[in-house]
Design a protein around this motif. Structure first.
Motif, PDB file in Angstrom:
ATOM      1  N   MET A   1       0.751  -1.125   0.042  1.00 67.54           N
ATOM      2  CA  MET A   1       0.024  -0.035  -0.122  1.00 67.54           C
ATOM      3  C   MET A   1       0.733   1.476   0.153  1.00 67.54           C
ATOM      4  SD  MET A   1      -3.423  -0.765   2.194  1.00 67.54           S
ATOM      5  CE  MET A   1      -2.660  -1.664   3.578  1.00 67.54           C
ATOM      6  N   PHE A   2       2.029   1.319   0.835  1.00 68.47           N
ATOM      7  CA  PHE A   2       2.926   2.314   0.902  1.00 68.47           C
ATOM      8  C   PHE A   2       3.388   2.732  -0.461  1.00 68.47           C
ATOM      9  CE2 PHE A   2       7.577   3.514   1.296  1.00 68.47           C
ATOM     10  CZ  PHE A   2       7.417   4.919   1.507  1.00 68.47           C
ATOM     11  N   ILE A   3       3.954   1.561  -1.188  1.00 68.59           N
ATOM     12  CA  ILE A   3       4.481   1.588  -2.371  1.00 68.59           C
ATOM     13  C   ILE A   3       3.433   2.293  -3.585  1.00 68.59           C
ATOM     14  CG2 ILE A   3       5.528   0.367  -4.517  1.00 68.59           C
ATOM     15  CD1 ILE A   3       6.972  -1.293  -2.330  1.00 68.59           C
ATOM     16  N   GLY A   4       2.160   1.580  -3.676  1.00 69.10           N
ATOM     17  CA  GLY A   4       1.369   2.111  -4.478  1.00 69.10           C
ATOM     18  C   GLY A   4       0.660   3.565  -4.248  1.00 69.10           C
ATOM     19  N   PHE A   5       0.903   4.042  -2.999  1.00 75.22           N
ATOM     20  CA  PHE A   5       0.378   5.336  -2.810  1.00 75.22           C
ATOM     21  C   PHE A   5       1.560   6.227  -3.222  1.00 75.22           C
ATOM     22  CE2 PHE A   5       0.950   8.827   0.219  1.00 75.22           C
ATOM     23  CZ  PHE A   5      -0.129   9.692  -0.045  1.00 75.22           C
ATOM     24  N   THR A   6       2.820   5.906  -3.051  1.00 75.28           N
ATOM     25  CA  THR A   6       4.024   6.667  -3.427  1.00 75.28           C
ATOM     26  C   THR A   6       4.112   6.823  -4.905  1.00 75.28           C
ATOM     27  OG1 THR A   6       5.180   6.092  -1.501  1.00 75.28           O
ATOM     28  CG2 THR A   6       6.378   6.880  -3.306  1.00 75.28           C
ATOM     29  N   VAL A   7       3.548   5.581  -5.577  1.00 77.67           N
ATOM     30  CA  VAL A   7       3.656   5.689  -7.082  1.00 77.67           C
ATOM     31  C   VAL A   7       2.618   6.775  -7.560  1.00 77.67           C
ATOM     32  CG1 VAL A   7       2.720   4.571  -9.086  1.00 77.67           C
ATOM     33  CG2 VAL A   7       4.638   3.439  -7.607  1.00 77.67           C
ATOM     34  N   ILE A   8       1.479   6.791  -7.018  1.00 80.99           N
ATOM     35  CA  ILE A   8       0.389   7.483  -7.517  1.00 80.99           C
ATOM     36  C   ILE A   8       0.644   9.150  -7.117  1.00 80.99           C
ATOM     37  CG2 ILE A   8      -1.421   7.312  -5.560  1.00 80.99           C
ATOM     38  CD1 ILE A   8      -2.156   7.676  -9.290  1.00 80.99           C
ATOM     39  N   TRP A   9       1.329   9.260  -5.873  1.00 80.23           N
ATOM     40  CA  TRP A   9       1.882  10.555  -5.402  1.00 80.23           C
ATOM     41  C   TRP A   9       2.660  11.083  -6.715  1.00 80.23           C
ATOM     42  CZ3 TRP A   9       0.211  13.391  -1.040  1.00 80.23           C
ATOM     43  CH2 TRP A   9       1.055  14.682  -0.848  1.00 80.23           C
ATOM     44  N   LEU A  10       3.827  10.274  -6.956  1.00 76.77           N
ATOM     45  CA  LEU A  10       4.929  11.020  -7.822  1.00 76.77           C
ATOM     46  C   LEU A  10       4.189  11.082  -9.182  1.00 76.77           C
ATOM     47  CD1 LEU A  10       7.674   8.758  -6.651  1.00 76.77           C
ATOM     48  CD2 LEU A  10       7.482  11.205  -6.225  1.00 76.77           C
ATOM     49  N   LEU A  11       3.123  10.063  -9.665  1.00 83.76           N
ATOM     50  CA  LEU A  11       2.594  10.427 -10.972  1.00 83.76           C
ATOM     51  C   LEU A  11       1.777  11.578 -11.171  1.00 83.76           C
ATOM     52  CD1 LEU A  11       1.493   6.723 -11.602  1.00 83.76           C
ATOM     53  CD2 LEU A  11       3.379   7.929 -12.799  1.00 83.76           C
ATOM     54  N   ILE A  12       1.090  12.085  -9.958  1.00 82.13           N
ATOM     55  CA  ILE A  12       0.342  13.241 -10.056  1.00 82.13           C
ATOM     56  C   ILE A  12       1.039  14.559 -10.007  1.00 82.13           C
ATOM     57  CG2 ILE A  12      -1.338  14.872  -8.430  1.00 82.13           C
ATOM     58  CD1 ILE A  12      -2.636  12.075  -7.578  1.00 82.13           C
TER      59      ILE A  12
END
Length: 357
Positions: free
Chosen positions: A220-231
Motif C-alpha cells: 500500500m505504501f509503494i502504490g500510494f507513493t507511485v500515484i503521488w509521484l505520478l500526480i
C-alpha cells in the motif's frame, strides 16, 4: 547530505531495519502463514514494507526540506503503513481498507490540492480538463486503484519490488531530465531502500532462513507513493514532466492485471476483492514457467512498457496515438489472459504433432 551519502544511508538503514523488525514481527505474530493460496515454507515476517518506509522517512528528514507538501506525504504514508500492519496482523475487511484509502485520497485533494484534473490531449486537439467534482472522483478512484494494483500484484518473490523499481526508475529518469533533481533524488532513494528487501525476499545472501515478505503495509505504501509521484509529474500544466497518458505506460502491467482479475471475479459472481490464484504470475507458473522465470518475464514486459512511455515523451508522439495504443495493448492482454488455456492447449497439441518420431 550528498547524494552518494544519502544512498549509502538509506541502503544501510533499510538493511538494519529488516533485521530489527523481523525479531519484533515474530514476537507479535506479524508473519505470513502457508495456506491453500500461499505455498511458502514456514512463517515469514511481513516487515519488508515497514523497513522500507522507516528508512525512507528517516532519510526524508535528513535530506529534504520538510515542507507542508512533504509533511502531508509522510502523514498519509504513515496512516497507510499502520492500516497495512493491522491488516497483516488481523486481516481487516476490504471495506475498512477502502474507507481509509478514500480518506487519504480526500486529504491529498483538500489539503495538498493534488487531483487528476488534467488528462492532456488524449481525445484530440484540445486538452481534456475535468470539472472539479469529476476530478475529485477520478482522483479517489486512481489513488485506490494504484494502491490495490500494487497490493494485488505481490504474489511471487521479487515481483512487487521488481515492478516498483521499474516505475520509480522511469519516473526518476523523467524527473532528472526535467531538472527536478529533488524528486529524481527521492525516486533514487526509494529504489535503493527496496534493494535490501528484494535481496532477502529472493534468498540472498543469507538463504531462505532470513526470508521476508513485503506485507500489505509495504504494497500500500509503494502504490500510494507511485500515484503521488505520478500526480506530481503530470498535473502541473505549467511544468509537466510527463504527459498524463505516459503515466498509464509506467504502471501499465499492475493496472491491467488488477482490472482483468477483478472483472473475471465479477463475471463469476464473486467479490472483486476475493483472493485467488488467477493473477498473471500464477498463470505464468501454471503454463510451465518457474517462479524466477515468471519474475523475469513479467518485469521485462513492465520495463518494455515503461520504455515505450519514456520514448514517447522524448519523441513527442501524439497523445491520442499513445492512448489508443495503450487501450489496444490492454485489449490484447485481456484476450490473451482470457484465452490462455486454449492457447496453451493448442501449443501443446502443435508441438506434440510436429515433434519428430
Amino acid at each position: 547530505m550528498s547524494t552518494s551519502l544519502s544512498v549509502v544511508s538509506v541502503f544501510l538503514s533499510s538493511f538494519v531495519f529488516l533485521f530489527v523488525y523481523r525479531k519484533l514481527a515474530k514476537k507479535i505474530g506479524l508473519v505470513d502463514k502457508p495456506n491453500e493460496r500461499k505455498l511458502h515454507v514456514g512463517q515469514v515476517p511481513l516487515i519488508g514494507g515497514i523497513s522500507i518506509f522507516t528508512a525512507i522517512m528517516l532519510n526524508i528528514c535528513l535530506v529534504f526540506d520538510v515542507t507542508s507538501n512533504v509533511m502531508l506525504y509522510m502523514v498519509c504514508s504513515t496512516v497507510l503503513i499502520v492500516l497495512g500492519v493491522l491488516d497483516d496482523r488481523f486481516d481487516l475487511s476490504f471495506k475498512a481498507r477502502l474507507l481509509v484509502q478514500a480518506v487519504i485520497s480526500m486529504a491529498m485533494i483538500l489539503i495538498g490540492y493534488k487531483s487528476l484534473y488534467y488528462l492532456g490531449f488524449i481525445a484530440g486537439d484540445e486538452a481534456l480538463i475535468l470539472p472539479t467534482f469529476v476530478s475529485y472522483v477520478v482522483t479517489i478512484f486512481a489513488v485506490i486503484g494504484a494502491i490495490n494494483a500494487f497490493n494485488m500484484v505481490d504474489g511471487i518473490d521479487g515481483l512487487l519490488g521488481g515492478l516498483a523499481l521499474v516505475t520509480f526508475a522511469a519516473l526518476g529518469y523523467m524527473f532528472y531530465g526535467a531538472g527536478q533533481i529533488e524528486l529524481a533524488h527521492f525516486c533514487l532513494l526509494l529504489m535503493v531502500a527496496m534493494l535490501p528487501y528484494i535481496l532477502l525476499n529472493l534468498g540472498f545472501p543469507f538463504g531462505r532462513r532470513f526470508k521476508v515478505f513485503m506485507g500489505d503495509a509495504g504494497s500500500m505504501f509503494i502504490g500510494f507513493t507511485v500515484i503521488w509521484l505520478l500526480i506530481e509529474a503530470s498535473q502541473d500544466q505549467q511544468e509537466v514532466v510527463i504527459r498524463p497518458v505516459t503515466a498509464l505506460w509506467f504502471i501499465g502491467l499492475p493496472l491491467m492485471d488488477m482490472v482483468c482479475i477483478m472483472s473475471r471475479r465479477i463475471k463469476k459472481g464473486q467479490s472483486p476483492f476475493k483472493p485467488d490464484r488467477e493473477h498473471l504470475h500464477h498463470i505464468c507458473q501454471r503454463v510451465g514457467m518457474s517462479p524466477r522465470v515468471s519474475l523475469l518475464v513479467i518485469c521485462l514486459i513492465a520495463t518494455m512498457m515503461a520504455a515505450v512511455g519514456v520514448w514517447s515523451e522524448y519523441r513527442e508522439i501524439n497523445e491520442t496515438v499513445m492512448f489508443v495504443s495503450f487501450l489496444l495493448v490492454f485489449a490484447l492482454y485481456y484476450l490473451a489472459i482470457s484465452y490462455v488455456w486454449r492457447i496453451t492447449a493448442f501449443m501443446h497439441r502443435w508441438f506434440k504433432f510436429t515433434k519428430p518420431s
